[in-house]
Design a protein around this motif. Sequence first.
Motif, short mmCIF file in Angstrom:
data_model
loop_
_atom_site.label_atom_id
_atom_site.label_comp_id
_atom_site.label_asym_id
_atom_site.label_seq_id
_atom_site.Cartn_x
_atom_site.Cartn_y
_atom_site.Cartn_z
N GLY A 39 -32.52 -6.54 -14.86
CA GLY A 39 -33.21 -5.55 -14.03
C GLY A 39 -32.79 -5.64 -12.57
O GLY A 39 -32.53 -4.63 -11.91
N LEU A 40 -32.70 -6.86 -12.08
CA LEU A 40 -32.29 -7.07 -10.70
C LEU A 40 -30.83 -6.64 -10.50
O LEU A 40 -30.49 -5.98 -9.50
N GLY A 41 -29.97 -6.97 -11.45
CA GLY A 41 -28.56 -6.60 -11.35
C GLY A 41 -28.35 -5.10 -11.36
O GLY A 41 -27.55 -4.56 -10.60
N MET A 42 -29.08 -4.39 -12.23
CA MET A 42 -28.93 -2.93 -12.27
C MET A 42 -29.49 -2.30 -11.01
O MET A 42 -28.96 -1.31 -10.51
N GLY A 43 -30.56 -2.87 -10.48
CA GLY A 43 -31.12 -2.36 -9.23
C GLY A 43 -30.14 -2.49 -8.07
O GLY A 43 -29.95 -1.56 -7.28
N ILE A 44 -29.51 -3.64 -7.96
CA ILE A 44 -28.51 -3.85 -6.90
C ILE A 44 -27.33 -2.92 -7.09
O ILE A 44 -26.82 -2.33 -6.13
N ALA A 45 -26.88 -2.74 -8.35
CA ALA A 45 -25.76 -1.83 -8.61
C ALA A 45 -26.13 -0.39 -8.25
O ALA A 45 -25.31 0.34 -7.69
N ALA A 46 -27.36 0.01 -8.55
CA ALA A 46 -27.78 1.38 -8.24
C ALA A 46 -27.89 1.59 -6.73
O ALA A 46 -27.50 2.66 -6.22
N ILE A 47 -28.38 0.59 -6.02
CA ILE A 47 -28.46 0.71 -4.56
C ILE A 47 -27.08 0.82 -3.96
O ILE A 47 -26.82 1.68 -3.11
N GLY A 48 -26.15 -0.03 -4.40
CA GLY A 48 -24.79 0.02 -3.88
C GLY A 48 -24.09 1.33 -4.19
O GLY A 48 -23.39 1.90 -3.35
N THR A 49 -24.30 1.82 -5.40
CA THR A 49 -23.69 3.10 -5.79
C THR A 49 -24.27 4.24 -4.96
O THR A 49 -23.53 5.11 -4.51
N GLY A 50 -25.57 4.24 -4.77
CA GLY A 50 -26.19 5.29 -3.97
C GLY A 50 -25.72 5.29 -2.53
O GLY A 50 -25.44 6.36 -1.95
N ILE A 51 -25.59 4.12 -1.95
CA ILE A 51 -25.09 4.03 -0.57
C ILE A 51 -23.64 4.51 -0.49
O ILE A 51 -23.28 5.27 0.40
N GLY A 52 -22.82 4.08 -1.44
CA GLY A 52 -21.41 4.51 -1.45
C GLY A 52 -21.26 6.00 -1.62
O GLY A 52 -20.44 6.64 -0.95
N GLN A 53 -22.04 6.60 -2.51
CA GLN A 53 -21.95 8.04 -2.71
C GLN A 53 -22.47 8.80 -1.49
O GLN A 53 -21.92 9.83 -1.12
N GLY A 54 -23.50 8.27 -0.86
CA GLY A 54 -24.02 8.92 0.35
C GLY A 54 -23.01 8.91 1.48
O GLY A 54 -22.84 9.91 2.19
N ILE A 55 -22.33 7.78 1.66
CA ILE A 55 -21.31 7.69 2.71
C ILE A 55 -20.14 8.64 2.41
O ILE A 55 -19.63 9.32 3.30
N GLY A 56 -19.74 8.71 1.14
CA GLY A 56 -18.66 9.62 0.76
C GLY A 56 -19.02 11.08 0.98
O GLY A 56 -18.22 11.87 1.48
N LEU A 57 -20.25 11.45 0.61
CA LEU A 57 -20.71 12.81 0.80
C LEU A 57 -20.82 13.16 2.28
O LEU A 57 -20.47 14.27 2.70
N LYS A 58 -21.27 12.21 3.07
CA LYS A 58 -21.37 12.42 4.53
C LYS A 58 -19.99 12.70 5.12
O LYS A 58 -19.81 13.63 5.91
N GLY A 59 -19.01 11.91 4.69
CA GLY A 59 -17.65 12.10 5.19
C GLY A 59 -17.06 13.44 4.76
O GLY A 59 -16.36 14.11 5.54
N ALA A 60 -17.35 13.85 3.54
CA ALA A 60 -16.84 15.14 3.06
C ALA A 60 -17.48 16.30 3.80
O ALA A 60 -16.79 17.28 4.14
N CYS A 61 -18.77 16.20 4.06
CA CYS A 61 -19.44 17.27 4.83
C CYS A 61 -18.92 17.35 6.25
O CYS A 61 -18.69 18.45 6.78
N GLU A 62 -18.70 16.21 6.87
CA GLU A 62 -18.15 16.21 8.22
C GLU A 62 -16.72 16.76 8.25
O GLU A 62 -16.35 17.50 9.15
N GLY A 63 -15.92 16.40 7.24
CA GLY A 63 -14.55 16.90 7.16
C GLY A 63 -14.50 18.40 6.96
O GLY A 63 -13.67 19.09 7.56
N THR A 64 -15.39 18.91 6.11
CA THR A 64 -15.43 20.36 5.89
C THR A 64 -15.93 21.08 7.12
O THR A 64 -15.47 22.19 7.43
N ALA A 65 -16.87 20.48 7.84
CA ALA A 65 -17.37 21.11 9.06
C ALA A 65 -16.30 21.17 10.14
O ALA A 65 -16.21 22.15 10.90
#
Length: 106
Positions: A39-65
Amino acid sequence: MRKSLLIIFHTVFFVGLASAAFAAEVAPEVIGNIALATGLGMGIAAIGTGIGQGIGLKGACEGTARNPEAGGKITVTLLIGLAMIESLAIYALVINLILLFANPFI
């Protein structure tokens, strides 16, 4: 109707599989520790994945803007990157399920 029966069948099958996995002679503390670790391992993996996807989406939005003409290329690159990031969470899920149901340390 048929789809719901299939879902019920799969649910019963996986519950039976899980009960067979936990029926082995194992100390309750070991099962509890493995469950807590997965449970702890999946939680850490989900947090890391969410942060990575958020940073990628932020960069894509800024690049498109900044350059709207490159929006198509940025979107394709973004989707490939998000798929790669999501695969890391899937790998973590597979490892956690192996630890939870296969009990390799016992």
